[in-house]
Design a protein around this motif. Structure first.
Motif, mmCIF file in Angstrom:
data_model
loop_
_atom_site.group_PDB
_atom_site.id
_atom_site.type_symbol
_atom_site.label_atom_id
_atom_site.label_comp_id
_atom_site.label_asym_id
_atom_site.label_seq_id
_atom_site.Cartn_x
_atom_site.Cartn_y
_atom_site.Cartn_z
ATOM 1 N N ASP A 72 0.746 -7.539 1.823
ATOM 2 C CA ASP A 72 -0.126 -7.317 2.988
ATOM 3 C C ASP A 72 -0.440 -5.835 3.171
ATOM 4 N N GLN A 73 -1.528 -5.574 3.924
ATOM 5 C CA GLN A 73 -1.824 -4.207 4.322
ATOM 6 C C GLN A 73 -1.172 -3.935 5.671
ATOM 7 N N GLY A 74 -0.973 -2.662 5.977
ATOM 8 C CA GLY A 74 -0.435 -2.306 7.292
ATOM 9 C C GLY A 74 0.879 -1.569 7.194
ATOM 10 N N GLY A 75 1.114 -0.720 8.184
ATOM 11 C CA GLY A 75 2.352 0.051 8.199
ATOM 12 C C GLY A 75 2.325 1.147 7.150
ATOM 13 N N LYS A 76 3.506 1.590 6.807
ATOM 14 C CA LYS A 76 3.648 2.742 5.923
ATOM 15 C C LYS A 76 4.448 2.339 4.685
ATOM 16 N N ALA A 77 3.966 2.751 3.497
ATOM 17 C CA ALA A 77 4.724 2.528 2.257
ATOM 18 C C ALA A 77 5.053 3.900 1.685
ATOM 19 N N THR A 78 6.330 4.185 1.518
ATOM 20 C CA THR A 78 6.756 5.512 1.071
ATOM 21 C C THR A 78 7.505 5.424 -0.244
ATOM 22 N N PHE A 79 7.114 6.289 -1.167
ATOM 23 C CA PHE A 79 7.744 6.385 -2.469
ATOM 24 C C PHE A 79 8.648 7.618 -2.494
ATOM 25 N N TYR A 84 17.040 9.407 -9.853
ATOM 26 C CA TYR A 84 17.427 8.325 -10.762
ATOM 27 C C TYR A 84 16.273 7.357 -11.002
ATOM 28 N N THR A 85 15.487 7.125 -9.938
ATOM 29 C CA THR A 85 14.354 6.209 -10.052
ATOM 30 C C THR A 85 13.335 6.516 -8.958
ATOM 31 N N ALA A 86 12.229 5.787 -9.001
ATOM 32 C CA ALA A 86 11.223 5.849 -7.933
ATOM 33 C C ALA A 86 11.435 4.631 -7.045
ATOM 34 N N THR A 87 11.627 4.884 -5.745
ATOM 35 C CA THR A 87 11.947 3.797 -4.812
ATOM 36 C C THR A 87 10.888 3.705 -3.727
ATOM 37 N N LEU A 88 10.429 2.489 -3.489
ATOM 38 C CA LEU A 88 9.401 2.243 -2.471
ATOM 39 C C LEU A 88 10.024 1.512 -1.281
ATOM 40 N N ARG A 89 9.726 2.009 -0.090
ATOM 41 C CA ARG A 89 10.199 1.333 1.122
ATOM 42 C C ARG A 89 9.035 1.175 2.099
ATOM 43 N N PHE A 90 9.131 0.163 2.949
ATOM 44 C CA PHE A 90 8.119 -0.064 3.983
ATOM 45 C C PHE A 90 8.668 0.324 5.347
ATOM 46 N N GLU A 183 -0.207 6.516 -9.060
ATOM 47 C CA GLU A 183 -0.730 7.690 -8.354
ATOM 48 C C GLU A 183 0.354 8.296 -7.464
ATOM 49 N N GLY A 184 1.140 7.447 -6.846
ATOM 50 C CA GLY A 184 2.252 7.918 -6.022
ATOM 51 C C GLY A 184 3.329 8.575 -6.867
ATOM 52 N N VAL A 185 3.628 8.000 -8.008
ATOM 53 C CA VAL A 185 4.670 8.544 -8.895
ATOM 54 C C VAL A 185 4.326 9.979 -9.317
ATOM 55 N N GLN A 186 3.037 10.229 -9.518
ATOM 56 C CA GLN A 186 2.634 11.590 -9.928
ATOM 57 C C GLN A 186 2.850 12.613 -8.811
ATOM 58 N N ARG A 187 3.011 12.137 -7.570
ATOM 59 C CA ARG A 187 3.214 13.064 -6.447
ATOM 60 C C ARG A 187 4.688 13.227 -6.085
ATOM 61 N N ILE A 188 5.583 12.553 -6.825
ATOM 62 C CA ILE A 188 7.030 12.692 -6.519
ATOM 63 C C ILE A 188 7.791 13.163 -7.761
ATOM 64 N N GLN A 189 7.200 14.078 -8.474
ATOM 65 C CA GLN A 189 7.883 14.577 -9.681
ATOM 66 C C GLN A 189 9.148 15.352 -9.320
ATOM 67 N N LYS A 190 9.133 16.055 -8.205
ATOM 68 C CA LYS A 190 10.323 16.813 -7.801
ATOM 69 C C LYS A 190 11.379 15.877 -7.227
ATOM 70 N N ASN A 192 14.023 14.339 -4.817
ATOM 71 C CA ASN A 192 14.067 14.196 -3.359
ATOM 72 C C ASN A 192 12.699 14.330 -2.687
ATOM 73 N N SER A 193 11.620 14.314 -3.472
ATOM 74 C CA SER A 193 10.295 14.360 -2.857
ATOM 75 C C SER A 193 9.837 12.945 -2.515
ATOM 76 N N SER A 194 8.947 12.856 -1.513
ATOM 77 C CA SER A 194 8.425 11.565 -1.059
ATOM 78 C C SER A 194 6.923 11.653 -0.906
ATOM 79 N N THR A 195 6.275 10.514 -0.957
ATOM 80 C CA THR A 195 4.843 10.466 -0.719
ATOM 81 C C THR A 195 4.477 9.106 -0.148
ATOM 82 N N GLU A 196 3.390 9.092 0.598
ATOM 83 C CA GLU A 196 2.919 7.809 1.132
ATOM 84 C C GLU A 196 1.917 7.202 0.151
ATOM 85 N N VAL A 197 2.027 5.909 -0.067
ATOM 86 C CA VAL A 197 1.073 5.215 -0.944
ATOM 87 C C VAL A 197 0.423 4.083 -0.144
#
Ligand SMILES: [Zn+2]
Length: 290
Positions: A72-79, A84-90, A183-190, A192-197
């Motif tokens: 679904d659409q709505g709310g916030k999705a953060t990568f 160790y890995t790329a983790t997505l949470r809502f 696209e989100g993964v490219q913005r969290i190369q560092k 402990n960095s996070s980005t909204e997708v």
């Protein structure tokens, strides 16, 4: 919130888990349905494992497996890059729910989705299906709602449900839905960095989850603390993405000094000890919704 009840939508030639596969075990009787499930769920092994269709038991009596709100659409999705890995949470939305199938009468709440990969395109998955290794494996981690949160569910035998999807790199074009992830993964190369997708960044999952059946077994987390608390649900049909889309994950850094990249985060296949019986069930979840 939309509800997707898995139903047949693929032709035999499109889906690896079609009716053409041999049926290794006699179907269980209807009256067994309510007895066998809880008992079966107590048998746990360490994950990941190697799966073969011929070693699985076909089981037709599960309720349909339902995904509520995952795409679904709505709310916030953060990568996030945790090194160790790329983790997505809502956040700021009703969390998706997984119900039915092998999960008995429980409701499982989406906690996070993360990825496993390797330094080449032929070894990044954790589970091995029919001897094949794919480029990546995505894990959608859910906790049993009756325990309130992920931490309290972690050590319970019915605490967690993880849906696994194989992702394979090909020479073909990029997968447009999977681009919301890369696209989100490219913005969290560092680290402990996070980005909204985009909040509907999981729509690529539907392609695999429309498969007629899935494999399920009782196993463990493949990362610390390796607790044997997971009902695994694995879709055998890989999602095809471009090699470049997979390569972006390897650009993520694993250390603050940025010297090292996350090149491999795969636990090797585990062999159950002789006293533990490995029960792999092939579930045709659509049967009751037809
Ligand atoms: Zn994982």
């Amino acid at each position: 919130m939309t509800t997707m009840v898995l139903s047949p939508g693929l032709t035999k030639s499109e889906c690896i888990c079609s009716d053409d596969h041999p049926k290794p075990a006699a179907p269980l009787e209807e009256e067994d349905a309510h007895i066998i499930v809880p008992e079966w769920r107590l048998q746990k092994v360490q994950s990941p494992i190697e799966l073969n269709h011929d070693d699985s038991n076909e089981y037709d009596h599960f309720e349909p497996l339902e995904f509520h709100g995952h795409w679904d659409q709505g709310g916030k999705a953060t990568f996030n890059n945790n090194g160790y890995t790329a983790t997505l949470r809502f956040e700021d939305r009703e969390l998706p729910l997984l119900v039915g199938g092998p999960l008995h009468d429980d409701h499982y709440v989406f906690e996070q989705l993360h990825f496993h990969w390797s330094d080449d395109d032929h070894s990044g998955c954790e589970h091995i299906f029919e001897g094949k290794a794919y480029s990546m494996e995505a894990h959608a981690v859910h906790f049993n709602r009756k325990y309130g949160n992920f931490k309290d569910a972690l050590d319970k035998h019915d605490g967690l449900a993880v849906v696994a999807f194989f992702i394979h790199a090909t020479d073909d074009d990029e997968h447009p839905c999977f681009n919301k992830i890369t696209e989100g993964v490219q913005r969290i190369q560092k680290i402990n960095s996070s980005t909204e997708v985009a909040s509907d960044c999981l729509t690529w999952m539907t392609e695999a989850a429309e498969c007629k059946g899935y494999y399920t077994y009782q196993g463990s987390l493949t990362t610390e603390p390796y607790t044997e608390s997971v009902t695994w649900i694995l879709y055998p049909k890989p999602i095809h993405v471009s090699r470049e889309q997979v390569a972006h994950f390897r650009e993520m850094k694993s250390t603050p000094c940025e010297t090292f990249n996350i090149l491999k985060n795969v636990r090797p296949v585990q062999t159950p000890p002789p006293h533990k019986k490995l029960d792999i069930i092939y579930a045709r979840s659509h049967r009751k919704s037809e």
